[in-house]
Write an enzyme that holds these catalytic residues in place. Sequence first.
Site, short mmCIF file in Angstrom:
data_model
loop_
_atom_site.label_atom_id
_atom_site.label_comp_id
_atom_site.label_asym_id
_atom_site.label_seq_id
_atom_site.Cartn_x
_atom_site.Cartn_y
_atom_site.Cartn_z
N ASP A 279 62.41 57.91 83.65
CA ASP A 279 62.26 59.29 83.18
C ASP A 279 61.64 60.11 84.31
O ASP A 279 60.52 60.57 84.22
CB ASP A 279 61.38 59.33 81.93
CG ASP A 279 61.29 60.73 81.32
OD1 ASP A 279 62.18 61.55 81.60
OD2 ASP A 279 60.32 61.00 80.58
N LYS A 308 67.89 65.29 83.56
CA LYS A 308 67.39 66.65 83.36
C LYS A 308 68.54 67.63 83.63
O LYS A 308 69.13 67.62 84.71
CB LYS A 308 66.23 66.94 84.31
CG LYS A 308 65.18 65.84 84.41
CD LYS A 308 64.44 65.62 83.10
CE LYS A 308 63.40 64.50 83.27
NZ LYS A 308 62.65 64.24 82.03
#
EC number: 2.1.1.186
Length: 355
Positions: A279, A308
């Site tokens: 992440d 993202k």
Amino acid sequence: MAPVTETGIGLLCLCRQGFEPELAGELQFRASEAGFAGYARTQRNDGYVLFMCDEAAALAPRLRWRELIFARQKLVVLAELPQLDPADRITPMLEVLADAPRFGDLWVEHPDSDAGKPLSGLARAFGNALRPALRKAGKLTDKPNNRLPRLHVVFVDGTHAFVCVADPADSAPWALGIPRLKLLPEAPSRSALKLDEALLTLLTPEEREALAKPGMRAADLGAAPGGWTWVLTRQHMHVLSIDNGPLRQHVLDTGLVEHLRADGFHWHPEQPLDWMVCDMVEQPRRVAERMATWFREGWCRHAIFNLKLPMKKRWDETRLCLDLFQEQAGKPLVVRAKQLYHDREEITVLASPLR
């Protein structure tokens, strides 16, 4: 009687507010790919998309809920009731369900949007009134039965509702498509909820049992402060946490974590691992390429990672990144992606041979 649109008009899918264009683009693309004609009807910030299609019942099983990225929930619309009388909303619903089979459950919902959230009280009260009326009409079982279709009533305002049906085996098992997860006090960060939700949403219960076993070895790339590492330790996995930043001490104290101070984007293991999770805040195409390298080099068997998304053309970027990943991974993989409730401007991806 309230006006009723033609039944079987399309699919109703719930989504994160503001991501209606992405969901509309995805539904249009997936339906066309499956050979179905249709078009999306939506407005930004509604929190839902209506995909108009004359063959909605046939299209629904071709667009599996678990494989849709931007849809929190997927329903087949039986009828749209745009001018309900607040004094009697039940009668028109019973009329449109006159020829419908018996349902195993009833959920009364609303979009998770600024306009939809104030309808939660109406949804709760109306559900309590509609259930006995449906049972009296022989349209609802006394107890929930997942072997039968589930009836959904979705209010988009106080006088406008969609009457829908869902296959319990091909829809979100949570109201509004949102799992109710609690952030435990010992969680190092709120990001822990992302991985918890990913494991619930992207894997079936049988897959979770088979693929997330105690004693497995995993790497968490960009681990600090340790939210995803902590989730993996709760699965009793041994975790290599890769980050130049610090981890919370209680995560290290589990005895299941080795913290390696390195750049998670460039580090790789000496021996193959069961899992890799990531992440990291990085350009989505770079992440997709790096994740593909992990599979091509055989450094992991299964992975969950976040991409993202940019502010514009998010559906296009999603397709590009997932195609890029699959092309470069060098082996056949099952790839599932979701914009989770706990995600923001991002999607979460599972990649696995699932065997």
